[in-house]
Design a protein around this motif. Structure first.
Motif, short mmCIF file in Angstrom:
data_model
loop_
_atom_site.label_atom_id
_atom_site.label_comp_id
_atom_site.label_asym_id
_atom_site.label_seq_id
_atom_site.Cartn_x
_atom_site.Cartn_y
_atom_site.Cartn_z
N ARG A 51 26.12 -17.89 -65.92
CA ARG A 51 24.73 -17.67 -66.35
C ARG A 51 23.74 -18.08 -65.27
O ARG A 51 24.01 -19.01 -64.50
N PRO A 52 22.59 -17.41 -65.19
CA PRO A 52 21.58 -17.74 -64.17
C PRO A 52 21.19 -19.22 -64.18
O PRO A 52 20.96 -19.81 -63.13
N GLU A 53 21.10 -19.82 -65.37
CA GLU A 53 20.73 -21.23 -65.46
C GLU A 53 21.80 -22.11 -64.83
O GLU A 53 21.50 -23.11 -64.16
N GLU A 54 23.07 -21.75 -65.02
CA GLU A 54 24.17 -22.52 -64.45
C GLU A 54 24.18 -22.42 -62.93
O GLU A 54 24.43 -23.41 -62.23
N HIS A 55 23.91 -21.21 -62.40
CA HIS A 55 23.86 -21.03 -60.94
C HIS A 55 22.86 -22.01 -60.34
O HIS A 55 23.16 -22.74 -59.39
N MET A 56 21.66 -22.00 -60.89
CA MET A 56 20.57 -22.80 -60.34
C MET A 56 20.89 -24.29 -60.41
O MET A 56 20.71 -25.04 -59.45
N TYR A 105 21.18 -8.94 -49.46
CA TYR A 105 20.14 -7.91 -49.33
C TYR A 105 20.71 -6.49 -49.36
O TYR A 105 19.99 -5.52 -49.61
N LYS A 106 22.03 -6.37 -49.11
CA LYS A 106 22.65 -5.04 -49.13
C LYS A 106 22.53 -4.37 -50.50
O LYS A 106 22.55 -3.14 -50.59
N PHE A 107 22.38 -5.18 -51.54
CA PHE A 107 22.25 -4.60 -52.88
C PHE A 107 20.86 -4.02 -53.13
O PHE A 107 20.63 -3.35 -54.12
N ARG A 213 19.80 -7.52 -59.65
CA ARG A 213 20.17 -8.90 -60.00
C ARG A 213 21.60 -8.98 -60.51
O ARG A 213 22.37 -9.86 -60.13
N GLN A 214 21.98 -8.04 -61.37
CA GLN A 214 23.33 -8.05 -61.94
C GLN A 214 24.39 -7.88 -60.85
O GLN A 214 25.44 -8.51 -60.90
N ARG A 215 24.11 -7.04 -59.86
CA ARG A 215 25.10 -6.82 -58.80
C ARG A 215 25.32 -8.08 -57.96
O ARG A 215 26.45 -8.37 -57.56
N ILE A 216 24.26 -8.82 -57.70
CA ILE A 216 24.38 -10.01 -56.87
C ILE A 216 25.34 -11.02 -57.49
O ILE A 216 26.14 -11.66 -56.79
N PHE A 217 25.31 -11.15 -58.81
CA PHE A 217 26.09 -12.19 -59.48
C PHE A 217 27.33 -11.66 -60.19
O PHE A 217 27.95 -12.36 -60.97
N SER A 218 27.71 -10.42 -59.90
CA SER A 218 28.90 -9.85 -60.53
C SER A 218 30.06 -9.84 -59.54
O SER A 218 29.90 -9.39 -58.39
N ALA A 219 31.22 -10.31 -59.98
CA ALA A 219 32.39 -10.35 -59.10
C ALA A 219 32.87 -8.94 -58.74
O ALA A 219 33.31 -8.69 -57.61
N PHE A 500 16.61 -14.87 -61.03
CA PHE A 500 16.62 -13.46 -61.41
C PHE A 500 15.96 -12.66 -60.28
O PHE A 500 14.94 -12.00 -60.49
N LEU A 501 16.49 -12.73 -59.07
CA LEU A 501 15.85 -12.25 -57.84
C LEU A 501 14.68 -13.15 -57.48
O LEU A 501 14.51 -13.53 -56.33
N THR A 502 13.84 -13.46 -58.47
CA THR A 502 12.84 -14.51 -58.30
C THR A 502 13.13 -15.61 -59.32
O THR A 502 13.95 -15.43 -60.21
N LEU A 503 12.44 -16.73 -59.19
CA LEU A 503 12.64 -17.84 -60.12
C LEU A 503 11.97 -17.53 -61.45
O LEU A 503 10.80 -17.15 -61.49
N LYS A 504 12.71 -17.70 -62.52
CA LYS A 504 12.17 -17.52 -63.87
C LYS A 504 12.72 -18.60 -64.78
O LYS A 504 13.71 -19.27 -64.46
#
Length: 518
Positions: A51-56, A105-107, A213-219, A500-504
């Motif tokens: 989850r985004p919160e866990e990443h941060m 950035y490639k995404f 955003r989804q692509r950056i954090f998807s395996a 989420f690409l930016t901080l939210k």
């Protein structure tokens, strides 16, 4: 069925072998750098979470646990060097040898292509030089008119919430204002995100940002082979088709409009005087190596300006309002400054000079960006083996600068989890790279003056019109230390930070507004 299973096994085998080669290539160097335990194939993804919160939270904890030094981390088989030390940050960001961008950035390539954010090499140099005049002092004054008109409409929208005196998610509504500003500044065309009917551009931008955003954090979706079979790919292609169609129509109209103007007056003279123009107009009249820009060039640069300019500013405004709602003494002083400039006149728009005179409001913005930087991470990619921070780092390593952790380093910011705008008054820093909310060096944010002006204009009008209150009475200051396991969020209204690409805030930024009595 057997064929499908065999194909999957082959793919898994290829990925496993590739991961092994990746590890072996640089591990003999990177293992010398402190870092968490690395799982083969998965790297540190299991510790970072899903989850985004866990990443941060985990990344900020690593920065603290390793004393804000260099930290070696793996995203799958991709090595990252996490940097929070100002001296090492300066070594990299101040140099033209380390300006290459690739992962993640490639995404962004399907939408932004070779725009200024994602471009490299000579293309980036030429376009940076070409775009810099678009943020000239005189043109910023043109943009101020757009900001004033848009924020007036935004205040009308907020007045509806204030009349009800009910809590609402400010994070959700502020983007309507920033996207109106950026679209009109970028293309000279309103998209009516605040009042409607909304242009198709608005939901298309939201959709494509969500996919990136989804692509950056998807395996799996990080790989094009898997991504093209997903619903996210079709969502991206649909959004791109809408944006290309809408932008094409706008570009054709602006091109025809420019033909009616005296071409000599379109060139910026020594006094910076010129007709009021949108960012798009500057691109339509620009040349690189003596040639006009192609449609693809223009599409990518306008898209980049809109992408970088709307969500980042919305994030900063949102967290500034959140902090003001929890710190009434800061809000009181901010209002006093506004009252000294405008008195009781709620209808008057600030001039360029008055925006510059909002010194305390600027301190509030700086303190907000220290704790809640709109872009919490930036990344560079090494093209060759290099010594960084006393270690040999192999080519292909991603250098990740954790801006959000830099801002809470107690070595540079005493009592880092307290909101104190005054700390930036006459601040004497031992290294300017300990605070870089707009990045730094050759690839710093080209639009930071534009952003600061929009932040001031928007916050000024909100402060003048409303008392900003927390979602409910009796809440904490709302700022938490992720490295302190005992500092737990005990209510649903304190911000839970996610990338989420930016901080939210993953749970929104809930506030109440009350019309200010004069």
């Amino acid at each position: 069925m057997l064929t499908l299973l065999l194909s999957l096994l082959i793919i898994v085998g290829i990925y496993a072998y590739w991961s092994y080669v990746q590890y072996k290539t640089g591990w003999h160097l990177l293992k010398k750098i402190p870092g968490p335990f690395v799982y083969w194939i998965f790297g540190n993804v299991p510790q970072i979470g899903l989850r985004p919160e866990e990443h941060m939270k985990q990344i900020r904890r690593w920065a603290h646990d390793y004393d804000y030094g260099l930290v070696r981390v793996y995203g799958g088989a991709q090595p990252y060097l996490m940097i929070t030390n100002p001296k090492t940050t300066e070594q990299v960001l101040s140099s033209t040898d380390f300006i290459y961008k690739y992962d993640p950035y490639k995404f962004f390539y399907p939408w932004l292509g070779q725009g200024l954010l994602t471009a490299n090499g000579k293309h980036w140099v030429n376009h940076r030089k070409m775009i810099t005049p678009s943020f000239h002092f005189a043109i910023l004054q043109d943009f101020l008119k757009i900001m004033n008109e848009t924020t007036d409409r935004f205040v009308e929208l907020l007045s509806g919430f204030a009349a009800k005196m009910e809590m609402f998610d400010f994070q959700e509504v502020v983007t309507r204002s920033t996207i109106d500003v950026i679209c009109e500044a970028a293309m000279g065309t309103p998209v009516n995100a605040i009042q409607g009917p909304t242009s198709p551009i608005v939901p298309a931008i939201a959709d494509i940002c969500d996919v990136m955003r989804q692509r950056i954090f998807s395996a799996l979706n990080r790989f094009d082979f898997f991504f093209v079979w997903t619903s996210g790919y079709h969502k991206q292609q649909k959004a791109l088709a809408i944006l290309r169609k809408e932008f094409s129509q706008i570009i054709d109209k602006r091109r025809e409009m420019l033909k009616t103007l005296n071409q000599n007056k379109l060139k910026l003279d020594v006094d910076g005087k010129r007709p009021k123009m949108a960012f798009l107009d500057n691109l339509l009249t620009a040349e690189v190596d003596g040639k006009p820009l192609t449609f693809q060039d223009i599409f990518e640069e306008v898209s980049t300006f809109m992408f970088e300019g709307h969500d980042t500013t919305a994030s900063a405004i949102g967290f500034a309002i959140y902090c003001l709602s929890r710190h009434p003494e800061v809000q009181r002083r901010a209002f006093q400054e506004q009252f000294a400039i405008f008195g009781k006149d709620l209808k008057r728009n600030p001039t360029f000079q008055e925006v510059s005179d909002m010194k305390y409001l600027e301190l509030i913005i700086k303190e907000t960006l220290r704790l809640f930087p709109s872009v919490p991470f930036i990344v560079r990619t090494l093209l060759q083996q290099t010594e960084i921070g006393g270690f040999q780092i192999p080519a292909g390593t991603s250098l990740g600068f954790c801006i959000i952790a830099m801002g809470t380093n107690p070595q540079h910011f005493p009592t880092p989890f307290e909101f104190k705008p005054e700390r930036f008054e006459n601040r004497n820093s031992t290294n300017p790279y300990d605070y870089i909310p707009f990045s730094a060096g050759p690839r710093n944010c080209i639009g930071q003056k534009f952003a600061m002006m929009e932040l001031k204009v928007t916050l000024s009008k909100i402060i003048r019109h409303f008392n900003i209150l927390p979602a409910v009475d009796g809440l904490s200051k709302g700022i938490h230390n992720p490295a302190d396991r005992g500092d737990k969020i005990d209510n649903p209204y304190d911000a839970r930070l996610g990338f989420f690409l930016t901080l939210k805030s993953v749970n929104g930024l809930y506030i109440r507004l009350r019309p200010r009595a004069y």
